[in-house]
Design a protein around this motif. Structure first.
Motif, PDB file in Angstrom:
ATOM      1  N   LEU A 168       0.833  -1.206   0.000  1.00  0.00           N
ATOM      2  CA  LEU A 168       0.000   0.000   0.000  1.00  0.00           C
ATOM      3  C   LEU A 168       0.865   1.253   0.000  1.00  0.00           C
ATOM      4  O   LEU A 168       0.505   2.271  -0.587  1.00  0.00           O
ATOM      5  N   ARG A 169       2.000   1.163   0.644  1.00  0.00           N
ATOM      6  CA  ARG A 169       2.924   2.304   0.665  1.00  0.00           C
ATOM      7  C   ARG A 169       3.485   2.573  -0.719  1.00  0.00           C
ATOM      8  O   ARG A 169       3.635   3.733  -1.129  1.00  0.00           O
ATOM      9  N   LEU A 170       3.780   1.513  -1.460  1.00  0.00           N
ATOM     10  CA  LEU A 170       4.301   1.703  -2.811  1.00  0.00           C
ATOM     11  C   LEU A 170       3.212   2.191  -3.755  1.00  0.00           C
ATOM     12  O   LEU A 170       3.492   2.962  -4.690  1.00  0.00           O
ATOM     13  N   GLU A 171       1.978   1.741  -3.541  1.00  0.00           N
ATOM     14  CA  GLU A 171       0.895   2.185  -4.413  1.00  0.00           C
ATOM     15  C   GLU A 171       0.638   3.679  -4.277  1.00  0.00           C
ATOM     16  O   GLU A 171       0.129   4.312  -5.212  1.00  0.00           O
ATOM     17  N   GLU A 172       0.975   4.251  -3.127  1.00  0.00           N
ATOM     18  CA  GLU A 172       0.810   5.689  -2.953  1.00  0.00           C
ATOM     19  C   GLU A 172       1.830   6.478  -3.769  1.00  0.00           C
ATOM     20  O   GLU A 172       1.656   7.673  -3.983  1.00  0.00           O
ATOM     21  N   ASP A 173       2.902   5.815  -4.188  1.00  0.00           N
ATOM     22  CA  ASP A 173       3.942   6.470  -4.979  1.00  0.00           C
ATOM     23  C   ASP A 173       4.256   5.587  -6.194  1.00  0.00           C
ATOM     24  O   ASP A 173       5.203   4.802  -6.173  1.00  0.00           O
ATOM     25  N   PRO A 174       3.463   5.691  -7.267  1.00  0.00           N
ATOM     26  CA  PRO A 174       3.696   4.840  -8.445  1.00  0.00           C
ATOM     27  C   PRO A 174       5.084   4.999  -9.039  1.00  0.00           C
ATOM     28  O   PRO A 174       5.640   4.040  -9.589  1.00  0.00           O
ATOM     29  N   GLU A 175       5.654   6.190  -8.912  1.00  0.00           N
ATOM     30  CA  GLU A 175       6.999   6.396  -9.458  1.00  0.00           C
ATOM     31  C   GLU A 175       8.021   5.535  -8.719  1.00  0.00           C
ATOM     32  O   GLU A 175       8.919   4.957  -9.333  1.00  0.00           O
ATOM     33  N   LEU A 176       7.854   5.455  -7.399  1.00  0.00           N
ATOM     34  CA  LEU A 176       8.747   4.605  -6.618  1.00  0.00           C
ATOM     35  C   LEU A 176       8.511   3.142  -6.944  1.00  0.00           C
ATOM     36  O   LEU A 176       9.460   2.367  -7.093  1.00  0.00           O
ATOM     37  N   CYS A 177       7.256   2.749  -7.063  1.00  0.00           N
ATOM     38  CA  CYS A 177       6.936   1.355  -7.370  1.00  0.00           C
ATOM     39  C   CYS A 177       7.482   0.953  -8.733  1.00  0.00           C
ATOM     40  O   CYS A 177       7.866  -0.198  -8.945  1.00  0.00           O
ATOM     41  N   ALA A 178       7.532   1.895  -9.658  1.00  0.00           N
ATOM     42  CA  ALA A 178       8.037   1.608 -11.002  1.00  0.00           C
ATOM     43  C   ALA A 178       9.537   1.332 -11.020  1.00  0.00           C
ATOM     44  O   ALA A 178      10.066   0.873 -12.027  1.00  0.00           O
ATOM     45  N   MET A 179      10.226   1.606  -9.921  1.00  0.00           N
ATOM     46  CA  MET A 179      11.664   1.349  -9.860  1.00  0.00           C
ATOM     47  C   MET A 179      11.978  -0.131  -9.755  1.00  0.00           C
ATOM     48  O   MET A 179      13.145  -0.517  -9.821  1.00  0.00           O
ATOM     49  N   GLY A 180      10.946  -0.958  -9.579  1.00  0.00           N
ATOM     50  CA  GLY A 180      11.182  -2.393  -9.576  1.00  0.00           C
ATOM     51  C   GLY A 180      11.219  -2.995  -8.195  1.00  0.00           C
ATOM     52  O   GLY A 180      10.889  -2.349  -7.186  1.00  0.00           O
ATOM     53  N   PRO A 181      11.626  -4.250  -8.106  1.00  0.00           N
ATOM     54  CA  PRO A 181      11.589  -4.965  -6.818  1.00  0.00           C
ATOM     55  C   PRO A 181      12.517  -4.375  -5.764  1.00  0.00           C
ATOM     56  O   PRO A 181      12.294  -4.567  -4.571  1.00  0.00           O
ATOM     57  N   SER A 182      13.555  -3.660  -6.194  1.00  0.00           N
ATOM     58  CA  SER A 182      14.456  -3.047  -5.211  1.00  0.00           C
ATOM     59  C   SER A 182      13.738  -1.995  -4.380  1.00  0.00           C
ATOM     60  O   SER A 182      14.150  -1.700  -3.249  1.00  0.00           O
ATOM     61  N   ALA A 183      12.648  -1.412  -4.923  1.00  0.00           N
ATOM     62  CA  ALA A 183      11.870  -0.446  -4.141  1.00  0.00           C
ATOM     63  C   ALA A 183      11.216  -1.129  -2.951  1.00  0.00           C
ATOM     64  O   ALA A 183      11.063  -0.529  -1.878  1.00  0.00           O
TER      65      ALA A 183
END
Length: 366
Positions: A168-183
């Protein structure tokens, strides 16, 4: 002629459908096989910075990302055994040395690289929020979160800890989530290090309370509380101290796997971890000083008690001596048959005891 088995590095480079199963290290005969699904917390797929709805199986998740040609899989496991981890490793092409570390657990915080895979260990810390230290013998409890990072997947394995809904934290920041599994690795590490800071604040309040009790004149305190808290803080210190060098190694030695922006995020986590480690080290030193002060204070109190006891014994010695002399039953003793001898002896006893009381009082023994 049997074809030789490929090395782990060669197996990791093969397409998913052509990867051979990881060779089992064997298991005791008669041991019950537990389905791998029992160890799975969740299996989710992220594509384009968004999580796809629903839960997946590991095979269907890998097929989904392979068919789309993008995205990554987040697989969450809880304490898998050797058989379960071998099956997961066969599907994801995980290095066999990582499998051994995952099953054995109880690892120090570390970062190890195997070709294009990273194995990361972060210790979790929980605090039993009690009113006083004496209410529990286990204030600090440590767990372990292991992460296997690959090009298109992240596997989190938890031992004795609980992770919140970090997706849910990553979904709030799609740009961060787009960085891949390292995010996701950053999200897990950041969450655990934030807990370090919160627990350090609670421990600071506890140490301040103990200091106030010890240094308050005339106060009574239980030194066992200090020893208990010091033991727990040492456990926390051993859990978080190696994390900072591990994160430094992650950001400096694996730049090809982590983007520039994500490395800055990890450096922030590293700074927060350094602050928490320094605070816990400070608590340890303060408690060591408290133990020394407590021992000195207890020794002084014992010396004072011994002086009081000695004074009371000294005051009782004079009447005992006089009564002992007149109890020897000789026929010829001074004032033995004197009419007022009994009252004179009592008066002498009272006078001697009074003089001794005055003298001990003057010397602050009473």
């Amino acid at each position: 002629m049997v074809a030789p088995m490929p090395t782990p590095f060669e197996r990791a480079r093969l397409p998913l459908g052509r990867r051979p199963a990881v060779r089992s290290t064997g298991r005791p005969p008669g041991r019950l096989r537990v389905p791998v699904e029992r160890a799975i917390d969740h299996c989710r797929v992220f594509v384009g910075g968004r999580r796809l709805p629903g839960e997946f199986t590991p095979g269907s998740a890998l097929a989904e990302t392979s068919g789309r040609g993008e995205g990554f899989v987040w697989l969450g496991l809880q304490g898998p055994d050797e058989d379960q981890m071998q099956k997961i490793a066969a599907q994801f092409g995980i290095h066999e040395l990582i499998v051994e570390d995952v099953v054995s657990a109880h690892q120090r915080p570390k970062v190890e690289r195997y070709d294009d895979q990273l194995f990361i260990v972060v210790r979790s810390v929980t605090y039993a929020d009690k009113e006083t230290v004496s209410n529990t013998r286990q204030i600090i409890e440590t767990g372990e979160v292991q992460m296997v990072l690959g090009p298109d997947f992240i596997i989190t394995i938890r031992h004795g800890t609980v992770l919140p809904r970090l997706d849910l934290r990553l979904e709030e920041d799609p740009e961060l989530c787009a960085m891949g599994p390292s995010a996701m690795v950053w999200a897990v590490a950041d969450h655990l290090v934030e807990e370090y800071g919160r627990i350090s604040t609670l421990l600071s309040e506890e140490v301040d309370r103990l200091e106030e009790e010890v240094f308050t004149p005339g106060s009574r305190f239980n030194i066992e509380q200090i020893y208990t808290l010091k033991r727990e803080i040492l456990e926390m210190r051993h859990a978080i101290a190696p994390l900072v060098p591990a994160l430094r190694s992650l950001t400096t030695d694996n730049k090809d796997l982590l983007g520039k922006q994500l490395r800055s995020y990890f450096r922030d986590v590293m700074d927060n971890g350094s602050i928490a480690a320094d605070q816990v080290a400070g608590f340890d030193e303060r408690l060591s000083s408290l133990i020394d002060a407590s021992v000195a204070k207890i020794t002084l109190q014992q010396n004072s008690d011994m002086r009081t006891i000695s004074a009371v014994v000294g005051m009782a010695a004079a009447p005992t001596l006089i009564a002992g002399i007149y109890g020897m039953n000789f026929d010829h003793m001074p004032e033995l048959h004197w009419e007022y001898g009994y009252y004179v002896v009592l008066g002498v006893i009272v006078l001697i005891v009074g003089l001794l009381w005055w003298w001990f009082r003057r010397k602050n023994w009473l």
